[in-house]
Design a protein around this motif. Structure first.
Motif, short mmCIF file in Angstrom:
data_model
loop_
_atom_site.label_atom_id
_atom_site.label_comp_id
_atom_site.label_asym_id
_atom_site.label_seq_id
_atom_site.Cartn_x
_atom_site.Cartn_y
_atom_site.Cartn_z
N PRO A 26 0.86 -1.22 0.12
CA PRO A 26 0.03 0.03 0.05
C PRO A 26 0.82 1.16 0.12
CG PRO A 26 -0.85 -1.64 1.66
CD PRO A 26 0.51 -2.30 1.12
N VAL A 27 2.07 1.19 0.79
CA VAL A 27 2.88 2.55 0.79
C VAL A 27 3.29 2.74 -0.60
CG1 VAL A 27 4.93 3.40 1.89
CG2 VAL A 27 3.40 2.10 3.20
N ALA A 28 3.94 1.47 -1.21
CA ALA A 28 4.59 1.66 -2.70
C ALA A 28 3.56 2.22 -3.76
CB ALA A 28 5.07 0.36 -3.16
N ARG A 29 2.27 1.77 -3.52
CA ARG A 29 1.00 2.26 -4.45
C ARG A 29 0.91 3.78 -4.28
NH1 ARG A 29 -2.89 -1.90 -5.59
NH2 ARG A 29 -1.54 -3.43 -6.72
N ARG A 30 0.87 4.00 -2.92
CA ARG A 30 0.64 5.59 -2.65
C ARG A 30 1.77 6.39 -3.13
NH1 ARG A 30 -1.49 3.48 2.28
NH2 ARG A 30 0.51 4.04 3.45
N LEU A 31 2.97 5.95 -2.79
CA LEU A 31 4.30 6.77 -3.54
C LEU A 31 3.95 6.71 -5.05
CD1 LEU A 31 6.88 7.82 -3.13
CD2 LEU A 31 7.79 5.54 -3.10
N GLY A 32 3.78 5.86 -5.74
CA GLY A 32 3.52 5.91 -7.05
C GLY A 32 2.68 6.93 -7.71
N ARG A 33 1.44 6.95 -7.01
CA ARG A 33 0.53 7.86 -7.18
C ARG A 33 1.08 9.24 -6.95
NH1 ARG A 33 -3.07 4.12 -4.92
NH2 ARG A 33 -3.18 5.14 -3.07
N SER A 34 1.63 9.45 -5.95
CA SER A 34 2.25 10.86 -5.48
C SER A 34 3.29 11.16 -6.51
CB SER A 34 2.74 10.64 -4.09
OG SER A 34 1.78 10.46 -3.02
N ILE A 35 3.97 10.55 -6.88
CA ILE A 35 5.10 10.80 -8.06
C ILE A 35 4.27 11.05 -9.45
CG2 ILE A 35 7.03 10.21 -9.33
CD1 ILE A 35 7.91 8.33 -6.80
N ALA A 36 3.47 10.26 -9.60
CA ALA A 36 2.79 10.43 -10.89
C ALA A 36 1.82 11.70 -10.83
CB ALA A 36 1.78 9.40 -11.04
N ASP A 37 1.36 12.09 -9.72
CA ASP A 37 0.57 13.49 -9.70
C ASP A 37 1.57 14.60 -9.81
OD1 ASP A 37 -1.73 12.00 -9.71
OD2 ASP A 37 -2.05 12.17 -7.65
N ALA A 38 2.96 14.41 -9.40
CA ALA A 38 3.66 15.57 -9.30
C ALA A 38 4.25 15.71 -10.54
CB ALA A 38 4.86 15.32 -8.36
N VAL A 39 4.51 14.77 -11.50
CA VAL A 39 5.11 14.65 -12.71
C VAL A 39 4.12 15.23 -13.67
CG1 VAL A 39 5.92 13.54 -14.72
CG2 VAL A 39 6.81 12.75 -12.33
N TRP A 40 2.91 14.79 -13.72
CA TRP A 40 1.71 15.27 -14.31
C TRP A 40 1.44 16.58 -14.26
CZ3 TRP A 40 -3.26 17.05 -13.08
CH2 TRP A 40 -4.20 17.38 -14.16
#
Length: 304
Positions: A26-40
């Motif tokens: 779950p932590v890895a999933r949240r980290l991925g979404r946070s990075i994706a949103d920042a890049v987007w």
């Protein structure tokens, strides 16, 4: 890419494999979404190119819809990376339960026939996870081809990673890959190739979402030369921890025509199957590079 940039890139990938795999899922999933949103939100070249590509897939989409699709696409793309960094630490059970494939009998029956099978996939979902599922759930080794990355140490990392998942990895360059793949198929083996973007100068021109692009001829040529079954496959995520896929109907070798004509017909059929899957799940198509000839020609004609 300079030597310093190459070393930094290699170090970042190494850090990902060393640290992300230790995180709870779950932590890895949240980290991925946070990075994706920042890049987007930065609206860099990759995001803008993804949106431009998606505009071909969903031509009637409003700017708001395209923006939402590209955001979902970046989340899907980062999910791929988070999963890939964590895959070496997944149990066999986690891998086996993490993928569900429709019409997988087309693959298993093709292998049982003993003539070999070529799977052609687009840059969609997580093909590394799909490969691990094939070696784990189906207990079937296979051979694939990898683009030679720079620096060489980064390429070696990817080869070691994929070989650790049970794949045989051949370099894309060097000229010997085709012969090795043909030998594996004649022995009744499985070959998996990502085939929606041409990395050579010998691509076959096809119509893809109504516009011209080039795709690799390798899957069609291998099927012609060895008698192997050619099966397109598309992958996508659902809202859970499961990745889903579909094995599309076989692409048959035409009974008449020259080798080039047969290759053209078969590659177009592969492109059509890809288009069907991508249209159904556009957010899971990770194409952040120029693909269509109109875009590539614009770059070629631009003054240096």
């Amino acid at each position: 890419m300079s030597g310093v940039q190459e070393r930094v890139t290699d170090a970042l990938y190494g850090l990902g494999w060393a640290t992300v795999k230790k995180l709870p899922e779950p932590v890895a999933r949240r980290l991925g979404r946070s990075i994706a949103d920042a890049v987007w939100k930065r609206r860099g070249k990759g995001v803008l190119r993804l949106e431009a590509n998606l505009a071909r897939v969903v031509p009637d989409a409003t700017p708001q819809k395209l923006a939402a699709l590209s955001r979902a696409g970046m989340r899907s793309y980062l999910r791929y990376w988070m999963e890939s960094f964590r895959l070496p630490a997944w149990s066999r059970q986690r891998i086996a339960e993490g993928v569900e494939v429709k019409d997988v009998h087309l693959l298993t029956e093709g292998l049982a026939a003993g003539k070999g099978v070529v799977l052609a996939l687009p840059h969609m979902g997580n093909y590394d996870l799909a490969g691990a599922w094939v070696t784990t759930k189906l207990d079937t080794p296979f051979t694939t081809v990898a683009e030679r990355l720079k620096p060489e140490t980064l390429y070696d990392r990817f080869v070691a990673y994929r070989e650790g998942l049970g794949m045989e990895v051949l370099p894309h360059t060097g000229g010997s890959a085709f012969g090795a793949l043909a030998r594996r198929l004649r022995a009744g083996g499985l070959v998996c190739l990502v085939a929606d973007r041409d990395l050579s100068t010998s691509g076959v021109e096809v119509k893809f979402f109504g516009e011209a692009t080039r795709m690799p001829p390798g899957p069609a040529l291998l099927a012609q030369q060895t008698g192997a079954l050619l099966l397109p496959v598309t992958l996508w995520y659902d809202s859970s921890s499961i990745m889903r896929g579909r094995v599309h109907p076989p692409v048959d070798v035409p009974e008449t025509g020259t080798r080039a004509e047969k290759t053209s017909v078969m590659t177009q059929a592969v492109a059509d199957a890809f288009a069907t899957g991508i249209a159904d799940h556009p957010e899971d198509w990770h194409m952040l590079q120029r693909l269509w000839l109109a875009d590539l020609e614009h770059v070629e004609e631009r003054p240096a």
